[in-house]
Design a protein around this motif. Structure first.
Motif, PDB file in Angstrom:
ATOM      1  N   ALA A 139      34.645  45.784  -6.072  1.00 28.30           N
ATOM      2  CA  ALA A 139      35.016  47.504  -5.627  1.00 28.30           C
ATOM      3  C   ALA A 139      35.529  48.202  -6.584  1.00 28.30           C
ATOM      4  O   ALA A 139      35.133  49.537  -7.228  1.00 28.30           O
ATOM      5  CB  ALA A 139      36.378  47.493  -4.991  1.00 28.30           C
TER       6      ALA A 139
ATOM      7  N   THR B 211      31.199  46.881   5.469  1.00 26.87           N
ATOM      8  CA  THR B 211      31.399  47.294   3.741  1.00 26.87           C
ATOM      9  C   THR B 211      31.263  46.306   2.915  1.00 26.87           C
ATOM     10  O   THR B 211      31.119  45.109   3.442  1.00 26.87           O
ATOM     11  CB  THR B 211      32.796  47.523   2.591  1.00 26.87           C
ATOM     12  OG1 THR B 211      33.467  46.481   3.930  1.00 26.87           O
ATOM     13  CG2 THR B 211      33.327  48.424   4.249  1.00 26.87           C
TER      14      THR B 211
ATOM     15  N   GLU C 166      34.567  38.955   2.084  1.00 25.80           N
ATOM     16  CA  GLU C 166      35.483  38.531   3.296  1.00 25.80           C
ATOM     17  C   GLU C 166      34.772  37.511   4.392  1.00 25.80           C
ATOM     18  O   GLU C 166      35.545  36.359   3.405  1.00 25.80           O
ATOM     19  CB  GLU C 166      36.468  39.451   3.523  1.00 25.80           C
ATOM     20  CG  GLU C 166      37.476  40.094   2.595  1.00 25.80           C
ATOM     21  CD  GLU C 166      38.494  41.137   2.768  1.00 25.80           C
ATOM     22  OE1 GLU C 166      38.069  41.195   4.476  1.00 25.80           O
ATOM     23  OE2 GLU C 166      39.326  41.279   2.641  1.00 25.80           O
TER      24      GLU C 166
ATOM     25  N   ARG D 163      33.741  44.275   1.064  1.00 26.59           N
ATOM     26  CA  ARG D 163      34.369  43.697   0.817  1.00 26.59           C
ATOM     27  C   ARG D 163      34.506  42.920   2.632  1.00 26.59           C
ATOM     28  O   ARG D 163      34.591  41.589   2.204  1.00 26.59           O
ATOM     29  CB  ARG D 163      35.746  44.656   1.359  1.00 26.59           C
ATOM     30  CG  ARG D 163      37.257  44.388   1.319  1.00 26.59           C
ATOM     31  CD  ARG D 163      38.518  44.906   1.205  1.00 26.59           C
ATOM     32  NE  ARG D 163      38.372  45.558  -0.255  1.00 26.59           N
ATOM     33  CZ  ARG D 163      38.580  45.725  -1.189  1.00 26.59           C
ATOM     34  NH1 ARG D 163      39.611  43.719  -1.206  1.00 26.59           N
ATOM     35  NH2 ARG D 163      38.551  45.296  -1.751  1.00 26.59           N
ATOM     36  N   ASP D 164      33.701  43.559   3.972  1.00 29.63           N
ATOM     37  CA  ASP D 164      33.531  43.137   4.630  1.00 29.63           C
ATOM     38  C   ASP D 164      32.369  41.806   4.812  1.00 29.63           C
ATOM     39  O   ASP D 164      32.828  40.380   5.173  1.00 29.63           O
ATOM     40  CB  ASP D 164      33.177  43.309   6.325  1.00 29.63           C
ATOM     41  CG  ASP D 164      33.960  44.732   6.273  1.00 29.63           C
ATOM     42  OD1 ASP D 164      35.404  44.790   6.745  1.00 29.63           O
ATOM     43  OD2 ASP D 164      33.834  45.974   6.990  1.00 29.63           O
TER      44      ASP D 164
ATOM     45  N   ALA E 202      36.353  40.616  -4.026  1.00 35.54           N
ATOM     46  CA  ALA E 202      36.336  41.771  -3.129  1.00 35.54           C
ATOM     47  C   ALA E 202      37.079  43.252  -4.071  1.00 35.54           C
ATOM     48  O   ALA E 202      36.136  44.175  -4.586  1.00 35.54           O
ATOM     49  CB  ALA E 202      37.000  42.149  -1.977  1.00 35.54           C
ATOM     50  N   ASP E 203      37.482  42.918  -5.126  1.00 36.79           N
ATOM     51  CA  ASP E 203      38.329  43.747  -5.911  1.00 36.79           C
ATOM     52  C   ASP E 203      37.898  44.333  -7.065  1.00 36.79           C
ATOM     53  O   ASP E 203      37.044  45.497  -7.654  1.00 36.79           O
ATOM     54  CB  ASP E 203      39.376  43.342  -6.138  1.00 36.79           C
ATOM     55  CG  ASP E 203      40.849  43.687  -5.062  1.00 36.79           C
ATOM     56  OD1 ASP E 203      40.443  44.243  -3.838  1.00 36.79           O
ATOM     57  OD2 ASP E 203      42.051  42.799  -5.372  1.00 36.79           O
TER      58      ASP E 203
END
Lengths: 471, 471
Positions: free
Chosen positions: B365, B240, B246, B242-243, B361-362
């Motif tokens: 998203a 993803t 991060e 996000r991954d 990331a937020d």
């Protein structure tokens, strides 16, 4: 250049001061002091400039206290002088035209640490050592180290740097944004926590280095850096100052990301040996520090030692364990008190030129020749990675001639630095001490600075008489 | 906010323009053009803003040409617009109120390279690729890479950055000083070649990012960097976005001095595969680059791979040999044309928010959720080390609804970024496109910016209608 009022060129009348103090006391109570000892304490920094006490001191505990003070002073056209730890060295906080000192040392809260973003927000009175103690368990640190345990607000206002600017930059590169109370009492934030932005004029950098003449900085958001996994320190002697400077320059050009590289001349090493009972060779030295991974640090130290050897470097000592590193660097940290002990009771005069690194060896050689002609001792101490060095001249406090000659020495040194495309002050700021050089350094740009001052502080109330000659 | 005249709010009268053109021709001859094609070419950048041609273009060959042009225009109160390569993306050079475009592309001399000091001085029209070709044999390079082969003057004026700002900083950290012609024709130098200075207000940073609204930048002294001894590149797929984000954040927090770390989302990877006939997994990717010694680079890549694996990273490819590195990174360089090919003939709308890395990331998203609701395709491309990312929205050029929805998407994204303590523009600048957001981002600080504008350009002649709403 027009529009700058000279309202603040004289001290405000006694009845105006009384009205301001009364009004401030009504609002801020015990935070307002007119105690003679307090005024005296707040009327000087660490320079040789005489004490010039203000009419009152406000011990601000919050941004609101600052805004209240500024609003009241502005209404009565009374000068204001922001004050942190009083460790400036160019006459930055002297109340040249009286007025109210705003002491920010009580604004000492670390407001937020955002470890994931490697930033933090502090109140202006937080000192750099206090901040680093606060950060101890985060794996992060704030690297700027001007020597004194100065406040972050003061360091921001003087665009301070110090020993590890060669690796981590100066305050100019480490302040993300700030909050300031403007001369009319308005409060602004100059930016946000994003690590970069192209949105509008850069007010952050305008206030960094403005020495409190455009407003009072109350909060600062700082970049933090990861504590290096490994640190190693090295000390190396050289036949001449030029050899040491050339070794330092070549090390940096080779791409070694040296964290600190400090030059100490022969007399400074003698002073240190005598002060701390050490037995370093009485020759010019480089003190170095490397930050990185264990393998990276070892590689940096090896490369540097090889370059140093090519420039006649000898007696290379290095240390990786903390206690040994501290022992090795203690000599550098003792440099200033050790220099003062060369002539106990002396009045020190400090220079602060900074030149392109390629011109540094010549500039220092000139300074050494001039030093030999002076009646008083003077040592040389350099942040050579940046091209910045200080001469510490030890004047007889009773001798007007000593002081005049030290002043003339500084003038010639600045003249030489400017001719080499350098600056009169690498990190101390203008204050009152460097005002005569600002025009020579910046030419017509000074008129632009004055236009900005006039636009933001039309009544010349914020730290008047600093940075610029009076209008 | 007072004092900003609205003289330039309308186009200057035809007879005034004629007088200015005549006077400029007397002084500058063939350098002055009123050819319709030339005016058209100089009336737009690469944004979707309509062409707004100036009344004349001056092809400046020297600082004197610029000063002459500015002096004549200022006397007649005719707007001026500095122009480099026309590669800005927010409507920076459109002649909103007519006037004279000052084309600096002929000022293309590298004035000096000071290899020992790792700096150089260039005229404003030098492009970044031209500069790096010039530096080829010095072991030094200029790292800032915004994608386009922009001029150094334009990059300075928009406070540009790009893919390797995470390691080398933005234009704000890489300009040592500059020379500018002020709105009244005065010429100032903002600093000297010393690597740091605490002498007076920071006019260098005031002009960086001012988008030509405070003067015309004619010469820039830049910091250079040593060409890394070794470079290695890596590409890694993630489950993803996000991954991927991060993994990037953790890599930086661990202290890996990553030189570039770029995020490409799933659709962007599909676009690249289709565009270049590649077979990368159609999953979010990080493209990475490491600079250092051979051992250092290997260590960085290993640490990063370990962190990536912990975040589900897979299909890790890496390369150290130049051709292989270029092959690997070509996909990233092709990202923009590849995205355009997703909808041939589309009108692209680009976003540019930048937020604290912990919020990235937020923020992405959110953007992805909003993207799903749009009728047009949009890819995500991020300089994730800085918290900056772009969404490339591909609008039907015939559809007013498409464009309105893209605009609304951008507005919501900026709102969200501001709520996360971010900025509406990480690197593109305000131009005309981001003006509606400046007040929301900076609040009362905008009034201070306007005061500075009014002090330095009281008749609002320098690139009027950019950065600020009209007074």
């Amino acid at each position: 250049m027009t529009g700058m009022s000279s309202d603040a060129d004289a001290r405000p009348p006694a009845d105006t001061v009384n009205r301001v103090v009364t009004e401030l006391r009504e609002r801020l109570g015990e935070r307002v002091s007119t105690n003679a000892t307090v005024l005296e304490q707040h009327g000087h920094d660490e320079s040789g400039w005489p004490v010039m006490p203000p009419d009152a001191v406000v011990f601000a505990g919050s941004r609101d206290d600052v805004a209240t003070t500024v609003t009241v002073c502005a209404r009565h056209r009374v000068p204001m002088i922001p004050y942190g730890t009083g460790t400036a060295v160019e006459g930055h906080v002297q109340a040249l035209h009286g007025g109210v000192v705003i002491d920010l040392s009580g604004m000492d809260q670390v407001v937020a640490v955002n470890a994931a973003d490697m930033d933090c927000t502090v109140q202006a009175g937080v000192t750099r050592k206090q901040l680093n103690r606060h950060l101890r368990d985060t794996g992060l640190f704030f690297p700027i180290d001007p020597g004194a345990d100065a406040s972050i607000g003061g360091m921001t206002s003087t665009r301070a740097s110090g020993t590890n600017a060669v690796r981590y930059g100066t305050m100019a590169g480490n302040v993300l944004s700030l909050t300031a109370v403007l001369p009319d009492g308005r409060v602004i934030d100059t930016g946000r926590r994003a690590r970069k932005s192209s949105a509008g004029y850069d007010l952050t950098h305008l206030l960094i280095g403005a020495e409190g003449t455009l407003g009072v900085i109350t909060d600062i958001t700082l970049r933090l850096h990861g504590l290096p996994e490994a640190i190693s320190s090295a000390v190396c002697a050289f036949p001449t100052v030029r050899d040491a400077v050339e070794a330092a320059s070549e090390t940096i050009q080779t791409g070694v990301p040296v964290a600190r590289v400090e030059l100490l001349d022969e007399l400074q090493m003698q002073a240190i040996n005598r002060y701390a009972g050490l037995d370093h060779p009485e020759a010019p030295h480089l003190f170095l520090e490397f930050h990185g991974s264990p393998a990276g640090v070892a590689e940096q130290a090896e490369t540097t030692q090889a370059i140093a050897s090519e420039h006649g470097g000898h007696t290379f000592q290095w240390a990786t364990v903390e206690e040994e590193r501290n022992r090795l660097w203690q000599a550098r940290h003792d440099a200033y008190p050790a220099a003062l002990q060369l002539r106990p009771g002396a009045r020190p005069v400090l220079t602060d030129v900074c030149v392109p690194v390629s011109a540094l060896a010549d500039c220092i050689a000139d300074a050494q020749r001039e030093l030999e002609r002076l009646p008083m001792p003077g040592t040389i101490l350099g942040h050579v990675g940046d091209g910045n060095f200080h001469v510490i001249l030890l004047c007889d406090p009773e001798s007007a001639d000593d002081y005049a000659r030290a002043k003339a020495f500084n003038e010639r040194l600045v003249e030489r630095a400017l001719a080499l495309d350098g600056t009169c002050t690498g990190e101390h700021g203008i204050g009152m001490g460097k005002m005569p050089f600002l025009q020579a350094e910046h030419g017509d740009a000074v008129a632009v600075m004055r236009s900005i001052k006039a636009a933001l502080d039309p009544h010349n109330l914020m730290n008047p008489g600093k940075v610029f000659q009076r209008a």
